[in-house]
Scaffold this motif. Structure first.
Motif, PDB file in Angstrom:
ATOM      1  N   PHE A  31       0.148  -7.559 -27.320  1.00  0.00           N
ATOM      2  CA  PHE A  31       1.235  -7.960 -28.493  1.00  0.00           C
ATOM      3  C   PHE A  31       0.798  -8.581 -29.373  1.00  0.00           C
ATOM      4  O   PHE A  31       1.751  -8.864 -30.389  1.00  0.00           O
ATOM      5  N   ASN A 139       7.123  -3.751 -32.735  1.00  0.00           N
ATOM      6  CA  ASN A 139       6.227  -3.452 -31.361  1.00  0.00           C
ATOM      7  C   ASN A 139       7.007  -2.590 -30.574  1.00  0.00           C
ATOM      8  O   ASN A 139       7.946  -3.487 -29.864  1.00  0.00           O
ATOM      9  N   THR A 183       9.083  -6.504 -29.373  1.00  0.00           N
ATOM     10  CA  THR A 183       8.845  -7.628 -29.948  1.00  0.00           C
ATOM     11  C   THR A 183       9.980  -6.981 -31.297  1.00  0.00           C
ATOM     12  O   THR A 183       9.858  -6.000 -31.830  1.00  0.00           O
ATOM     13  N   LEU A 209       9.599 -11.916 -28.032  1.00  0.00           N
ATOM     14  CA  LEU A 209       9.080 -10.702 -27.591  1.00  0.00           C
ATOM     15  C   LEU A 209      10.010 -10.575 -26.072  1.00  0.00           C
ATOM     16  O   LEU A 209       9.850 -11.503 -25.440  1.00  0.00           O
ATOM     17  N   PHE A 211       9.297  -7.544 -22.628  1.00  0.00           N
ATOM     18  CA  PHE A 211       8.736  -6.951 -22.065  1.00  0.00           C
ATOM     19  C   PHE A 211       8.751  -6.751 -20.811  1.00  0.00           C
ATOM     20  O   PHE A 211       8.214  -7.703 -19.759  1.00  0.00           O
ATOM     21  N   TYR A 270       2.797 -17.856 -30.287  1.00  0.00           N
ATOM     22  CA  TYR A 270       3.954 -17.950 -28.998  1.00  0.00           C
ATOM     23  C   TYR A 270       3.926 -19.129 -28.185  1.00  0.00           C
ATOM     24  O   TYR A 270       2.582 -19.304 -27.354  1.00  0.00           O
ATOM     25  N   THR A 315      -1.997 -14.610 -31.442  1.00  0.00           N
ATOM     26  CA  THR A 315      -2.491 -13.480 -31.895  1.00  0.00           C
ATOM     27  C   THR A 315      -3.280 -13.458 -32.887  1.00  0.00           C
ATOM     28  O   THR A 315      -3.192 -14.724 -34.039  1.00  0.00           O
TER      29      THR A 315
END
Length: 463
Positions: A31, A139, A183, A209, A211, A270, A315
């Motif tokens: 991520f 992403n 993302t 996001l 996934f 996040y 991140t």
């Protein structure tokens, strides 16, 4: 006659010691990465726009670049990605018939954005103001791969219905996994110019996001009299979340032929990531039956078919230093250096001591380079680029670093432009099929070769 017994072992995120899907530390790294999607002009020059500006996509690197525009502008982009993943596992190799290659093809609306430029109505050294809006896929997770081979070890050698017998001979293992989701990033940037020399900018970035991973790992085991025990491990994880970051930067025009820039992007925070782990979908065990785990029994019911987990993720931040050489109206060469400290990834709002220790001790500060060039012949532009991105793992080998090139061309119709690009990058990697099984003997990971080819097309208009 051989007796065949098939048992489905269903794995949950709460039983992380038995998870064959991506672990929390793997997801934290995944991520944190960026595909560098953008306009066809941007991708054809490998994203080397930190000191250039003048492209809508550049605001995601250095927001100061949007005030390089002389007029308001809109760009929309589509792309088509083809990803080949070759995998080998156990006694198989890349020349073996059991080596599997998965060909993945995807199509996206990858980018759209606009810049609005306003000249100052007052006598001031700040003679221009610009505001930009940009959407892009940062992403793209969509991929799948398969691996098969024989590691000559049995991880699940007991039938829970008959504990007296050991199935400690293996005919091999097979693994299939499928990723979905993306993302997306929405940028809002502000920029101004001081004395036509210094461009400064500030950006606010919002992330969405999504996934999903579905994985099936199968062991083909037998006992000393050739009774067969096939064990299937199934997991489906659905993860979603929203995040925020900010970036700021400047570009200084030292002369008509040389400019340099510097930009900083904060970590992405996040504040809540939700993970939904489905225990039962596509399995051989119906609700109301009993599924057997190694060392425990889990009973499914209508009221407990899945588990929800909530956590936070930070991140790495990013620093981009850039330089560009401008050769009048004929062409340019641009270089970006990017630094990310993956050691600063952090999971919180849960028990993540092991995962955060992994980020701190096993990851590193990475270095990346993007090089791009553009040359103009009347209304036609031809472009090329090269990129290098260091793998964040300290234990990685040279081939794990991402390396790629790009090519492109565009035609200027006046108030409209059409641009096209082709980019190719490749790297190697590993995937632990038995990611959190720490019992001996250890199981070697599957080795992967990943090759990405992307075709991008953009249309742009003066507003």
């Amino acid at each position: 006659m051989k007796k065949i017994i098939t048992i489905a072992f269903l794995f949950a995120a709460s039983v992380t010691s038995y998870s064959q899907s991506l672990r929390y530390q793997d997801l934290g790294v995944l991520f944190s990465k960026n595909d560098d999607n953008g306009s066809a002009r941007f991708t054809s020059m490998s994203g080397a726009f930190g000191a250039l500006g003048g492209d809508v996509s550049a605001m995601s690197i250095n927001p100061a670049g949007i005030s390089v525009f002389t007029n308001s502008f809109f760009t929309g982009t589509i792309n088509s990605r083809n990803t080949d993943i070759s995998a080998k596992f156990g006694d198989a190799n890349f020349n073996d018939r059991r080596k599997t290659t998965t060909d993945n093809k995807y199509f996206n609306l990858s980018h759209a954005g606009a810049v609005l430029v306003f000249d100052s109505a007052y006598r001031s050294d700040w003679n221009k103001f610009a505001i930009g809006f940009n959407y892009r896929i940062t992403n793209d997770f969509e991929n799948s791969f398969s691996a098969q081979g024989n590691e000559a070890v049995t991880r699940f050698d007991t039938n829970p219905r008959d504990l007296s017998n050991k199935y400690n001979f293996t005919d091999g293992q097979q693994f299939n996994t499928n990723y979905n989701g993306e993302t997306t990033e929405l940028n809002i940037a502000f920029s101004s110019v001081h004395k036509n020399k210094l461009y400064v900018g500030l950006g606010l970035n919002f992330y969405d996001l999504n996934f999903t991973q579905k994985s099936i790992l199968t062991e083909f085991n037998s006992d000393k009299v050739a009774n067969i025990l096939d064990v299937e491990l199934y997991q489906e994880n659905l993860t979603s979340g929203t995040g925020f970051s900010a970036n700021a930067g400047f570009i200084y025009k030292a002369s008509e032929s040389f400019r340099f820039g510097l930009a900083y992007q904060t970590p992405t925070w996040y504040t809540e990531i939700l993970q939904d782990t489905n225990y039962n979908q596509d399995s051989d065990i119906d609700i109301g039956e009993t599924a057997f785990f190694p060392d425990e029994v889990y009973s499914f019911s209508e009221n407990n078919p899945r588990q929800f987990i909530s956590y936070k993720l930070k991140t790495p931040s990013k620093v981009t230093a850039s330089a560009a050489f401008i050769f009048g109206k004929d062409g340019l060469i641009s270089l970006d250096y990017i630094n990310r400290n993956y050691k600063n990834i952090k999971l919180s709002n849960g028990e993540f001591i092991k995962e955060n220790d992994f980020f701190e001790n096993d990851l590193r500060n990475t270095h990346s380079f993007n090089l791009g060039t553009e040359w103009r012949i009347d209304r036609i532009s031809v472009r090329g680029g090269y990129k290098f991105e260091q793998d964040p793992s300290k234990s990685s080998i040279a081939s794990d670093n991402l390396k790629g090139y790009s090519l492109g061309a565009g035609y200027n119709f006046g108030n409209m432009k059409l641009d096209f690009s082709f980019s190719n990058n490749n790297r190697t990697g590993v995937y632990n099929l038995y990611s959190n099984l720490n019992t001996e003997p250890s199981v070697n990971p599957s080795e992967l070769k990943i090759d990405n080819k992307t075709i991008t097309a953009s249309i742009s208009f003066n507003l």
